[in-house]
Scaffold this active site. Structure first.
Site, mmCIF file in Angstrom:
data_model
loop_
_atom_site.group_PDB
_atom_site.id
_atom_site.type_symbol
_atom_site.label_atom_id
_atom_site.label_comp_id
_atom_site.label_asym_id
_atom_site.label_seq_id
_atom_site.Cartn_x
_atom_site.Cartn_y
_atom_site.Cartn_z
ATOM 1 N N GLY A 108 4.722 25.417 0.215
ATOM 2 C CA GLY A 108 3.357 24.949 0.494
ATOM 3 C C GLY A 108 3.169 24.546 1.941
ATOM 4 N N LYS A 163 -2.611 35.911 -5.539
ATOM 5 C CA LYS A 163 -4.020 35.527 -5.413
ATOM 6 C C LYS A 163 -4.525 35.441 -3.983
ATOM 7 C CE LYS A 163 -4.364 32.653 -9.556
ATOM 8 N NZ LYS A 163 -4.337 31.247 -9.954
ATOM 9 N N GLY A 214 9.128 29.905 -0.758
ATOM 10 C CA GLY A 214 8.664 30.415 -2.037
ATOM 11 C C GLY A 214 9.255 31.761 -2.393
ATOM 12 N N ARG A 221 19.425 22.761 -0.598
ATOM 13 C CA ARG A 221 18.616 21.773 0.123
ATOM 14 C C ARG A 221 19.460 20.601 0.630
ATOM 15 N NH1 ARG A 221 12.979 21.837 -3.401
ATOM 16 N NH2 ARG A 221 12.223 23.747 -2.444
#
Length: 397
Positions: free
Chosen positions: A377, A201, A354, A40
């Site tokens: 996200g 999910k 992710g 990063r």
């Protein structure tokens, strides 16, 4: 949502004091605090160098971890300042506070071509509350705000959105690339446009599936969430992951795909295991007939052929979420095949942050993907078509 935002290339940065929001939320060794991956920090270098080469004075800021508004020495950004100095080959002046005396004095003395880093923004409880007074104090040190932390643009915090009320705001090169590539894929994709969605999910991807069924030509669903779709259609799924409160939603999405003429691909066969472990007994079964006491852990060989075939002829592919429990080597075949298919496709390929980004990197395909998003996200909310506060606050082109 307008993704056509001004960048540092569209404004005069020469000799200006710039508040630069970076994403230095790096993984660290729990014992020593040593940075275990500086990816990063490296990702922020093109923007930082662009500004320093034009004699701008850069006041960098970031959060690290979740200190929840408390001063936690273990979460200091001091090691980041040290690593950034090594990478830039010049001193990074470190402020011992955020908007206190030390930061203000060092910001006031900062010359063109110099860079400083503020202490962890989230040590101040006002950051996550997007407190206007705190945003104003941050902004008062600079003349221009540059957003280059894509991983946080879905948050309305003082440093990601609030400061734009007090300073002209533009994007850095990292955020500009995310907006260009992902915005392009959603607004004007090269067709056929294939969306590949995985992960555990359905509830995490409700808005994403819904939005992409309006935009894509083909939507592929794998991973744990596929079993909710199987059960909704009357399948027996053993002890596989399932969200019983989302069965009606799954049927609605199947209907919506038909109505929109979108090809919705679901797994036809599954690698099932009798235990959630790498060494469990395995068998390939129909996704609609998983035996009692067994659970789906990966897509099966027929499904791999179908899914990879759909990717092969694509013009644009967006992938978010693994096809199975890829952390276990015996159940990583589906995710590996998907990564390979994207790499070989010749399409514009975008991997959302992710787990799917981690998988592509681990499996050695990263250099053959057009774009790997830096925000988990944020990229999900992007795909969902939601307004991102840290993007909406930037100046339009």
């Amino acid at each position: 949502m307008n993704y056509n935002k001004k960048t540092i290339r569209d404004v005069d940065v020469a000799g200006k004091k710039i508040l630069l929001r970076c994403d230095f939320n790096v993984p660290q060794d729990k014992e020593t605090g040593a940075i275990t991956s500086d990816k990063r920090i490296v990702a922020a270098l093109p923007t930082i160098r662009y500004l320093l080469e034009r004699n701008a004075a850069v006041i960098a800021c970031s959060h690290l971890g979740k200190p929840k508004g408390e001063w936690k020495p273990k979460l200091t950004l001091a090691p980041v300042a040290e690593r950034l100095s090594q990478l830039l080959g010049q001193e990074v002046i470190f402020a011992k506070d955020i908007v206190g005396e030390d930061a203000r004095a060092k910001a006031a003395a900062l010359q063109g071509g110099q860079i400083m880093l503020l202490e962890n923004l989230r040590f101040d409880p006002r950051e996550e509350k997007n407190d206007p007074a705190f945003a104003k104090e941050l902004a008062s040190m600079a003349e221009l705000y540059v957003s280059d932390a894509f991983g946080t643009v879905h948050r309305a915090h003082a440093s990601t959105a609030g400061v734009a009320a007090y300073l002209p705001a533009v994007s850095g090169l990292l955020v500009a690339k995310e907006l260009e590539v992902m915005g392009g894929a959603l607004n004007d994709p090269k067709r056929p446009f294939v969306a590949v969605l995985g992960g555990a999910k359905v509830s995490d991807k409700i808005g994403v599936i819904n939005n992409l069924l309006d935009k894509a030509d083909t939507v592929i669903i794998g991973g744990g969430m596929a079993y909710t779709f199987a059960k909704a259609q009357g399948g027996s799924i053993g002890k596989s992951l399932c969200e019983n409160d989302k069965l009606d939603y799954a049927l609605d999405m199947i209907e919506k795909a038909k109505k929109n003429g979108v090809q919705l691909l679901l797994p036809t066969d599954t690698v099932a295991a009798d235990d959630f472990s790498n060494d469990a007994h395995r068998q390939v079964v129909s996704t609609m007939a998983i035996p009692e006491g067994w659970e789906g852990m990966d897509i099966g060989p027929d499904t791999i052929k179908t899914f990879c075939g759909a990717v092969r002829g694509a013009g644009t592919v967006v992938w978010n979420g693994p096809m199975g429990v890829f952390e276990f080597d015996n159940f990583a075949a589906g995710t590996r095949a998907m990564a390979q298919a994207l790499a070989d496709s010749g399409a514009i390929t975008i991997v959302g942050g992710g787990d799917s980004a981690a998988a592509v990197e681990q499996m050695g395909f990263a250099d053959r993907i057009t774009h790997i998003s830096t925000g988990g996200g944020a990229s999900l909310e992007f795909l969902e078509g939601l307004e991102l506060p840290g993007v909406a606050c930037l100046l339009d082109k």
